[in-house]
Design a protein around this motif. Structure first.
Motif, PDB file in Angstrom:
ATOM      1  N   LEU A  63      51.563  64.865 -29.673  1.00 55.18           N
ATOM      2  CA  LEU A  63      52.869  65.687 -30.441  1.00 55.18           C
ATOM      3  C   LEU A  63      53.126  65.870 -28.892  1.00 55.18           C
ATOM      4  CD1 LEU A  63      51.803  68.604 -32.893  1.00 55.18           C
ATOM      5  CD2 LEU A  63      52.826  65.990 -33.447  1.00 55.18           C
ATOM      6  N   PRO A  66      58.943  67.995 -28.190  1.00 59.20           N
ATOM      7  CA  PRO A  66      60.003  68.212 -29.447  1.00 59.20           C
ATOM      8  C   PRO A  66      59.570  67.848 -30.668  1.00 59.20           C
ATOM      9  CG  PRO A  66      60.800  66.511 -27.532  1.00 59.20           C
ATOM     10  CD  PRO A  66      59.503  67.043 -27.607  1.00 59.20           C
ATOM     11  N   LYS A  67      58.048  67.188 -30.936  1.00 56.79           N
ATOM     12  CA  LYS A  67      57.645  66.627 -32.267  1.00 56.79           C
ATOM     13  C   LYS A  67      56.450  68.086 -31.899  1.00 56.79           C
ATOM     14  CE  LYS A  67      56.720  62.139 -31.955  1.00 56.79           C
ATOM     15  NZ  LYS A  67      55.257  61.102 -31.569  1.00 56.79           N
ATOM     16  N   ARG A  69      57.231  71.427 -31.160  1.00 53.10           N
ATOM     17  CA  ARG A  69      59.297  72.398 -32.249  1.00 53.10           C
ATOM     18  C   ARG A  69      59.179  72.570 -33.569  1.00 53.10           C
ATOM     19  NH1 ARG A  69      60.537  71.858 -26.599  1.00 53.10           N
ATOM     20  NH2 ARG A  69      61.801  70.090 -27.453  1.00 53.10           N
ATOM     21  N   GLU A  70      59.003  70.656 -33.948  1.00 47.78           N
ATOM     22  CA  GLU A  70      59.376  70.549 -35.543  1.00 47.78           C
ATOM     23  C   GLU A  70      58.396  70.835 -36.322  1.00 47.78           C
ATOM     24  OE1 GLU A  70      61.122  69.209 -38.747  1.00 47.78           O
ATOM     25  OE2 GLU A  70      62.366  69.570 -36.475  1.00 47.78           O
ATOM     26  N   SER A  71      57.002  71.068 -35.513  1.00 49.78           N
ATOM     27  CA  SER A  71      56.068  70.570 -36.472  1.00 49.78           C
ATOM     28  C   SER A  71      55.789  72.313 -36.914  1.00 49.78           C
ATOM     29  CB  SER A  71      54.711  70.642 -35.965  1.00 49.78           C
ATOM     30  OG  SER A  71      53.105  71.083 -36.200  1.00 49.78           O
ATOM     31  N   ARG A  73      58.754  74.201 -36.346  1.00 50.15           N
ATOM     32  CA  ARG A  73      59.849  74.916 -37.096  1.00 50.15           C
ATOM     33  C   ARG A  73      59.223  74.394 -38.842  1.00 50.15           C
ATOM     34  NH1 ARG A  73      62.636  73.531 -33.528  1.00 50.15           N
ATOM     35  NH2 ARG A  73      64.031  71.832 -33.727  1.00 50.15           N
ATOM     36  N   ARG A  74      58.523  73.507 -39.234  1.00 53.91           N
ATOM     37  CA  ARG A  74      58.433  72.712 -40.814  1.00 53.91           C
ATOM     38  C   ARG A  74      57.196  74.384 -40.751  1.00 53.91           C
ATOM     39  NH1 ARG A  74      55.504  67.830 -40.443  1.00 53.91           N
ATOM     40  NH2 ARG A  74      56.741  67.703 -37.783  1.00 53.91           N
ATOM     41  N   ARG A  75      56.345  74.613 -39.880  1.00 53.96           N
ATOM     42  CA  ARG A  75      55.054  75.425 -40.746  1.00 53.96           C
ATOM     43  C   ARG A  75      55.900  77.037 -41.318  1.00 53.96           C
ATOM     44  NH1 ARG A  75      49.965  73.830 -37.045  1.00 53.96           N
ATOM     45  NH2 ARG A  75      49.855  71.963 -37.735  1.00 53.96           N
ATOM     46  N   THR A  77      58.606  77.150 -41.909  1.00 56.23           N
ATOM     47  CA  THR A  77      60.205  77.733 -43.164  1.00 56.23           C
ATOM     48  C   THR A  77      59.219  77.621 -44.747  1.00 56.23           C
ATOM     49  OG1 THR A  77      61.014  75.788 -41.887  1.00 56.23           O
ATOM     50  CG2 THR A  77      61.639  76.215 -43.861  1.00 56.23           C
TER      51      THR A  77
END
Length: 79
Positions: A63, A66-67, A69-71, A73-75, A77
């Motif tokens: 990762l 950016p990837k 950070r997105e990972s 965020r998904r965790r 949520t």
């Protein structure tokens, strides 16, 4: 009992306070009455701190930032 204060410093973990503490510990825990001087700070180069070298290269990151950070965020949520 022994105590010292260096009011010119905002934080009381300066070199004078540390040396005072080292000497106090040496006297009361080791029975040594000499004053303890902290050695001068010698910075270490970042490459000397690394565990990676030509023989032991850094693993490839799956990762990028950016990837990652997105990972995160998904965790974070709620599902």
């Amino acid at each position: 009992m022994a105590a010292r204060v260096w009011l010119e410093y905002d934080h009381q973990y300066n070199v004078h306070a540390r040396q005072f503490m080292y000497s106090w510990f040496a006297k009361h825990l080791q029975g040594k009455a000499e004053e303890v001087k902290e050695p001068a700070y010698k910075p270490v180069l970042p490459k000397e701190l690394s565990v990676y070298d030509a023989e032991h290269p850094r693993p490839k990151d799956e990762l990028d930032a950016p990837k990652l950070r997105e990972s995160g965020r998904r965790r974070a949520t709620p599902r």
